[in-house]
Design a protein around this motif. Structure first.
Motif, PDB file in Angstrom:
ATOM      1  N   UNK A   1       0.839  -1.205   0.000  1.00 20.71           N
ATOM      2  CA  UNK A   1       0.000   0.000   0.000  1.00 20.71           C
ATOM      3  C   UNK A   1       0.869   1.249   0.000  1.00 20.71           C
ATOM      4  N   UNK A   2       1.949   1.233   0.794  1.00 18.62           N
ATOM      5  CA  UNK A   2       2.817   2.406   0.882  1.00 18.62           C
ATOM      6  C   UNK A   2       3.464   2.748  -0.446  1.00 18.62           C
ATOM      7  N   UNK A   3       3.908   1.754  -1.192  1.00 21.23           N
ATOM      8  CA  UNK A   3       4.513   2.021  -2.497  1.00 21.23           C
ATOM      9  C   UNK A   3       3.490   2.577  -3.482  1.00 21.23           C
ATOM     10  N   UNK A   4       2.274   2.043  -3.451  1.00 21.86           N
ATOM     11  CA  UNK A   4       1.224   2.548  -4.328  1.00 21.86           C
ATOM     12  C   UNK A   4       0.893   4.009  -4.014  1.00 21.86           C
ATOM     13  N   UNK A   5       0.736   4.328  -2.752  1.00 21.07           N
ATOM     14  CA  UNK A   5       0.430   5.712  -2.357  1.00 21.07           C
ATOM     15  C   UNK A   5       1.584   6.646  -2.688  1.00 21.07           C
TER      16      UNK A   5
ATOM     17  N   UNK B   1       3.665  10.379   2.642  1.00 28.51           N
ATOM     18  CA  UNK B   1       3.809   9.060   2.011  1.00 28.51           C
ATOM     19  C   UNK B   1       5.275   8.643   1.921  1.00 28.51           C
ATOM     20  N   UNK B   2       6.170   9.619   1.744  1.00 27.83           N
ATOM     21  CA  UNK B   2       7.605   9.309   1.731  1.00 27.83           C
ATOM     22  C   UNK B   2       8.060   8.812   3.095  1.00 27.83           C
ATOM     23  N   UNK B   3       7.631   9.508   4.139  1.00 28.49           N
ATOM     24  CA  UNK B   3       7.996   9.088   5.497  1.00 28.49           C
ATOM     25  C   UNK B   3       7.470   7.691   5.805  1.00 28.49           C
TER      26      UNK B   3
ATOM     27  N   UNK C   1       3.858   6.349  -5.155  1.00 26.36           N
ATOM     28  CA  UNK C   1       3.924   6.612  -6.594  1.00 26.36           C
ATOM     29  C   UNK C   1       2.834   7.591  -7.025  1.00 26.36           C
ATOM     30  N   UNK C   2       1.656   7.452  -6.464  1.00 21.74           N
ATOM     31  CA  UNK C   2       0.553   8.334  -6.835  1.00 21.74           C
ATOM     32  C   UNK C   2       0.817   9.761  -6.361  1.00 21.74           C
TER      33      UNK C   2
END
Length: 511
Positions: free
Chosen positions: A208-212, A233-235, A214-215
């Motif tokens: 989920x974190x990678x998807x958020x 989202x980076x953190x 990238x968006x």
């Protein structure tokens, strides 16, 4: 003299007993005040109230007073900055490690102050102003503020229930508004009872974190709101990857953990607040890859105990005090001694933990640079590496106390670093649990009035005991002592009587 002759032994017993009781009460109060506030109550009162009455403060120069007040303000600001606490980069998992300790011992390893700081960190890292636009994030925003652990876990499950419900109702495009990586983070940190369970939850959070990420990366330049989301989202993504690397390290997959940490540092080189290099250093030491350890130390050289103490020890092998006394220290050993002196001056609490002269506890989630909390955290993770380097602990045992001979005393200035801050004890007492005896440097000397009242109490108690056991003998001694004490006064009175006329002396005595 007639008055002294009429005194009975009971009077002396009552006098000495009362004096012993009063001095004992003063001693107890002084000791309690010193243990709580670190200073003598009598000395503080005399300095704060009696010195101004006796003219100890010069009020003639307003400029000097204003400058001194400015100096005090500057020193107070410096003291606050010196005692800033930092997130422990190697902090343990609450559910899988801290809670296990509580179940076994019945003791709480974390203080309220420490957990409150962690709650503030979580709100900074995992929330943003636009969370109210997404239902799951709105729930988690409240969850990070909850003090009750069970309430936080319940809120995380509610956020995940929204995700499951959304999968049944909405399209794939709409589901993204209900995905919540931070809910998995909270459950991995606080509910998972093993590292394996925590790793599974972090892997779910990673998807989920990678998807958020990238968006939000594509939308970050569309406004301040999107920029804040991208920062959040980076953190979240960096935190998840770092904790996954730590799970791999704890589960014995150290090479995998090193690769994950290196990749993470390359991908996000500017996020120094997570101090990922500290995790990398510990993993490299586990692999005994000392060349890479030196390279990391050279790149991220700073003021931390691990940077200062590990640098000189990787080359020390089979150190023997007897052999060193015969042949002298080698170049590598001299470098190691210098590293010891630097490390001990920076944090004088570390050697006793490394030499196992002081009991070790679980490290807190936050540490104070140069404080007891940093020494505990460092030793907890690095003691095994010191034991592996043969001769390192022997060299430390033989040389660490020599550091204090090089530090100026009083500690107005340091030798290799700025002076040791005076506020570390107070901050460490807030960070460390009550059952741990906080290491204090420099050792506070007992105030004069505590020693004085202790001596006075002991002396008067001894007199009371002797007077009670040998009343007649002590009465003779007391009369002899008082007679000797008043002998100069009697001598002066006799001389005055012989000089003054008898009629005048008679009138004065009548007055």
């Amino acid at each position: 003299i007639m008055f002294l002759n009429t005194l009975t032994p009971k009077f002396y017993v009552a006098l000495t007993g009362t004096s012993s009781l009063i001095s004992g009460l003063i001693l107890i109060f002084e000791w309690w005040y010193f243990r709580k506030y670190g200073t003598s109550f009598i000395e503080q009162v005399s300095v704060s109230h009696l010195r101004p009455l006796l003219g100890g403060v010069d009020n003639s120069s307003p400029n000097s007073s204003s400058s001194s007040s400015n100096g005090d303000a500057d020193s107070s600001r410096q003291s606050v900055s010196e005692c800033k606490v930092w997130r422990n980069p190697l902090n343990l998992f609450r559910g899988a490690e801290y809670n296990r300790y509580t179940w076994v011992t019945g003791r709480e390893p974390l203080t309220y102050y420490d957990m409150n700081l962690s709650a503030q960190d979580h709100q900074t890292f995992f929330t943003c102003d636009s969370d109210h636009l997404r239902p799951a994030d709105a729930i988690m925003q409240k969850a990070w503020r909850e003090r009750n652990p069970q309430a936080r876990i319940t809120a995380a499950h509610e956020a995940l229930d929204l995700e499951d419900l959304a999968r049944l109702i909405y399209t794939h495009y709409s589901i993204r508004y209900f995905l919540c990586a931070t809910a998995y983070i909270l459950l991995a940190e606080e509910e998972a009872t093993t590292i394996v369970e925590a790793e599974k939850l972090f892997k779910q959070a990673l998807k989920i974190g990678e998807s958020c990420y990238r968006r939000s990366q594509q939308l970050q330049h569309h406004g301040a709101q999107y920029e804040a989301q991208h920062r959040r989202d980076t953190n979240v993504l960096v935190y998840i990857k770092r904790r996954l690397a730590m799970c791999s390290r704890k589960l014995g997959r150290t090479r995998e953990a090193v690769k994950m940490m290196r990749d993470l540092m390359k991908e996000f080189p500017l996020l120094s607040m997570f101090n990922i290099h500290e995790n990398l250093l510990e993993s490299l030491l586990e692999l005994q890859n000392y060349a890479d350890v030196q390279a990391v130390l050279a790149k991220y050289d700073g003021t931390s105990t691990s940077h200062l103490s590990l640098g000189g020890f990787v080359c020390v092998c089979r150190f023997s005090p007897e052999a060193a006394s015969r042949r002298g220290l080698s170049t590598a050993e001299m470098n190691a001694v210098e590293a010891i002196h630097r490390a001990v001056e920076f944090n004088p609490h570390v050697p006793k933990y490394l030499l196992e002269m002081k009991s070790l506890i679980l490290p807190p989630e936050h540490i104070l640079k140069r404080g007891d909390s940093e020494a505990i955290a460092y030793t907890f993770f690095h003691l095994q590496h010191w034991k592996r380097v043969e001769g390192a602990l022997n060299l430390l045992h033989c040389t660490w106390e020599g550091t204090f001979r090089m530090i100026p005393y009083p500690l107005e200035k340091g030798h290799l670093f700025y002076p040791y801050p005076v506020c570390t004890e107070t901050a460490d007492r807030e960070l460390l649990p009550m059952f741990h005896e906080v290491s204090v440097y420099p050792k506070k000397e007992l105030p004069f009035f505590i020693l004085f009242t202790a001596g006075l109490c002991s002396f008067t108690a001894m007199l009371a005991l002797l007077t009670h056991q040998f009343p007649e003998l002590m009465g003779v001694f007391a009369k002899a002592f008082l007679s000797t004490l008043f002998a100069p006064l009697n001598f002066i009175m006799e001389k005055v009587e012989s000089i003054l006329p008898s009629s005048l002396w008679h009138q004065l005595t009548r007055i």
